[in-house]
Design a protein around this motif. Sequence first.
Motif, mmCIF file in Angstrom:
data_model
loop_
_atom_site.group_PDB
_atom_site.id
_atom_site.type_symbol
_atom_site.label_atom_id
_atom_site.label_comp_id
_atom_site.label_asym_id
_atom_site.label_seq_id
_atom_site.Cartn_x
_atom_site.Cartn_y
_atom_site.Cartn_z
ATOM 1 N N PHE A 147 -18.770 -6.530 4.010
ATOM 2 C CA PHE A 147 -19.566 -5.310 3.891
ATOM 3 C C PHE A 147 -19.511 -4.580 5.225
ATOM 4 O O PHE A 147 -19.978 -5.092 6.246
ATOM 5 N N VAL A 148 -18.923 -3.389 5.218
ATOM 6 C CA VAL A 148 -18.792 -2.600 6.449
ATOM 7 C C VAL A 148 -19.977 -1.640 6.506
ATOM 8 O O VAL A 148 -20.023 -0.644 5.791
ATOM 9 N N ALA A 149 -20.944 -1.995 7.369
ATOM 10 C CA ALA A 149 -22.141 -1.161 7.490
ATOM 11 C C ALA A 149 -21.938 -0.138 8.598
ATOM 12 O O ALA A 149 -21.327 -0.430 9.629
ATOM 13 N N ASP A 150 -22.439 1.052 8.371
ATOM 14 C CA ASP A 150 -22.367 2.119 9.371
ATOM 15 C C ASP A 150 -23.626 2.020 10.230
ATOM 16 O O ASP A 150 -24.746 2.119 9.725
ATOM 17 N N SER A 151 -23.445 1.826 11.535
ATOM 18 C CA SER A 151 -24.601 1.568 12.411
ATOM 19 C C SER A 151 -25.423 2.801 12.750
ATOM 20 O O SER A 151 -26.489 2.684 13.364
ATOM 21 N N GLN A 152 -24.951 3.975 12.390
ATOM 22 C CA GLN A 152 -25.685 5.185 12.767
ATOM 23 C C GLN A 152 -27.024 5.268 12.022
ATOM 24 O O GLN A 152 -27.090 4.968 10.824
ATOM 25 N N ALA A 153 -28.047 5.685 12.761
ATOM 26 C CA ALA A 153 -29.408 5.696 12.210
ATOM 27 C C ALA A 153 -29.479 6.452 10.888
ATOM 28 O O ALA A 153 -30.108 5.989 9.926
ATOM 29 N N GLU A 154 -28.782 7.578 10.823
ATOM 30 C CA GLU A 154 -28.889 8.401 9.605
ATOM 31 C C GLU A 154 -28.155 7.777 8.411
ATOM 32 O O GLU A 154 -28.259 8.279 7.296
ATOM 33 N N ARG A 155 -27.405 6.695 8.633
ATOM 34 C CA ARG A 155 -26.678 6.067 7.525
ATOM 35 C C ARG A 155 -27.346 4.774 7.051
ATOM 36 O O ARG A 155 -26.801 4.056 6.205
ATOM 37 N N LEU A 156 -28.499 4.499 7.598
ATOM 38 C CA LEU A 156 -29.181 3.244 7.249
ATOM 39 C C LEU A 156 -29.477 3.160 5.746
ATOM 40 O O LEU A 156 -29.223 2.138 5.097
ATOM 41 N N ASP A 157 -29.993 4.240 5.212
ATOM 42 C CA ASP A 157 -30.307 4.252 3.776
ATOM 43 C C ASP A 157 -29.043 4.088 2.935
ATOM 44 O O ASP A 157 -29.042 3.411 1.906
ATOM 45 N N TYR B 122 -18.997 -13.952 2.026
ATOM 46 C CA TYR B 122 -19.490 -12.612 2.340
ATOM 47 C C TYR B 122 -19.716 -12.487 3.846
ATOM 48 O O TYR B 122 -20.357 -13.356 4.456
ATOM 49 N N VAL B 123 -19.190 -11.418 4.425
ATOM 50 C CA VAL B 123 -19.343 -11.177 5.865
ATOM 51 C C VAL B 123 -19.920 -9.774 6.054
ATOM 52 O O VAL B 123 -19.517 -8.831 5.369
ATOM 53 N N LEU B 124 -20.862 -9.675 6.973
ATOM 54 C CA LEU B 124 -21.460 -8.369 7.282
ATOM 55 C C LEU B 124 -20.866 -7.857 8.595
ATOM 56 O O LEU B 124 -20.910 -8.554 9.611
ATOM 57 N N GLN B 125 -20.281 -6.676 8.536
ATOM 58 C CA GLN B 125 -19.737 -6.073 9.753
ATOM 59 C C GLN B 125 -20.609 -4.875 10.121
ATOM 60 O O GLN B 125 -20.820 -3.978 9.299
ATOM 61 N N LEU B 126 -21.104 -4.873 11.364
ATOM 62 C CA LEU B 126 -21.887 -3.729 11.837
ATOM 63 C C LEU B 126 -20.923 -2.831 12.609
ATOM 64 O O LEU B 126 -20.566 -3.136 13.748
ATOM 65 N N ASN B 127 -20.522 -1.765 11.994
ATOM 66 C CA ASN B 127 -19.447 -0.951 12.566
ATOM 67 C C ASN B 127 -19.996 0.237 13.370
ATOM 68 O O ASN B 127 -21.173 0.568 13.278
ATOM 69 N N LYS B 128 -19.119 0.829 14.132
ATOM 70 C CA LYS B 128 -19.407 2.036 14.943
ATOM 71 C C LYS B 128 -20.434 1.749 16.038
ATOM 72 O O LYS B 128 -21.289 2.592 16.329
ATOM 73 N N ARG B 129 -20.340 0.559 16.631
ATOM 74 C CA ARG B 129 -21.327 0.202 17.662
ATOM 75 C C ARG B 129 -21.213 1.060 18.915
ATOM 76 O O ARG B 129 -22.075 0.988 19.801
ATOM 77 N N ASP B 130 -20.151 1.838 19.040
ATOM 78 C CA ASP B 130 -19.946 2.657 20.243
ATOM 79 C C ASP B 130 -20.661 4.011 20.161
ATOM 80 O O ASP B 130 -20.732 4.726 21.145
ATOM 81 N N LEU B 131 -21.168 4.345 19.007
ATOM 82 C CA LEU B 131 -21.762 5.681 18.871
ATOM 83 C C LEU B 131 -23.166 5.718 19.494
ATOM 84 O O LEU B 131 -23.840 4.698 19.595
ATOM 85 N N PRO B 132 -23.600 6.905 19.929
ATOM 86 C CA PRO B 132 -24.874 6.988 20.673
ATOM 87 C C PRO B 132 -26.124 6.768 19.808
ATOM 88 O O PRO B 132 -27.127 6.257 20.292
#
Lengths: 196, 162
Positions: free
Chosen positions: A101-111, A136-146
């Motif tokens: 599961f590729v999760a988008d780490s940006q606050a506005e994408r949490l939902d 099942y693996v959880l990936q927290l992606n885009k960790r470089d974004l502000p």
Amino acid sequence: MALLNPRLRELISKIVYYGPGLGGKTTNLKYIFDHTSPTTRGELITLNTEGDRTLYFDVLPLNLGTIKGYKIRFQLYTVPGQVFYSESRKIILRGVDGVVFVADSQAERLDANIESIEDLQENLREYDYSFADLPYVLQLNKRDLPNVVSADEMKKLLILKGEPVVESIAIRGVGVMETLKQAAKLVLIKLKKEMR
Amino acid sequence: MSYLILYGEEYEEIKKILSELKEETGARVALIVEKNGQPIAFSGEMDGVDTTSLGSLVAGNVAATEGLARLLGEQGFALMFNEGQNENLHINLIERKFILAVLFDKRTSLGLVRLRAKNASVKLEKVFTKLEAKMEKEHRKMGEKESPFEDISEDDIEKLFK
């Protein structure tokens, strides 16, 4: 559904990269494609819209090497993340051996992450696949974004069953191979148990 | 069961049926794909075409067509035909679990491919039924000879990524 061919001495399994739209699923596959030898992988097939969004799926065949003389091959798929492609996502999940599961780490994408995880579970249920048993693996992606949510906060919200979590910046390749390794490991360990 | 074992005997039978189908029709390639996209076996010259990618796309095509059928209130479309300038692709389902794809050019005709593919499908269906029964019966008895996983360790898996 993994395919074991003793005559050809090969095992082929299917890993699906799932997650919300524009989260980095295709980017994961592109990085793997660009950083593996052409002798060990096939073509990266992408079925995109004109706007370069995944329309149906991407697929990358990959040979990881051999174990006990058996070629270990994976077919890596992505699903289209956009909400309205639900039917396509369900199709791609059929016969899945493991999910990233590729999760988008940006606050506005949490939902969007939560919505996509629920969609994943719903689709698995429709096939009578047990999420509890699914590699099942959880990936927290885009960790470089502000504007990212802290990893701890994301884990609290998104971890469902003590799955491995990998922090990543897929566009730079950070965490991409580690994620694949974790998923491959879980798939192979599950098959080992089942084949006993 | 979350895996399929292609035992040697059945694998050879499948290959033989595909080879006969290819010979009888003059097709370029006859290919069997599992509905989830795993390529099972093929006969013919692929000329650099990646069978794994071909399998995924054929299965994706079939899955999308099935979705279309459901939407239209049909149980499914058992047969698909893609016509190109040089190459044509005939696709039909076997037991609703496997897909037979035949790639052919102008040297043969759709009618012949269709007829022979139908005959081959009946034979393949029998092999797959036998294979499934065999798996049910034997998978627990499968020894090290057949399974690479009996004594697989985390180290073995780690080595794949070095």
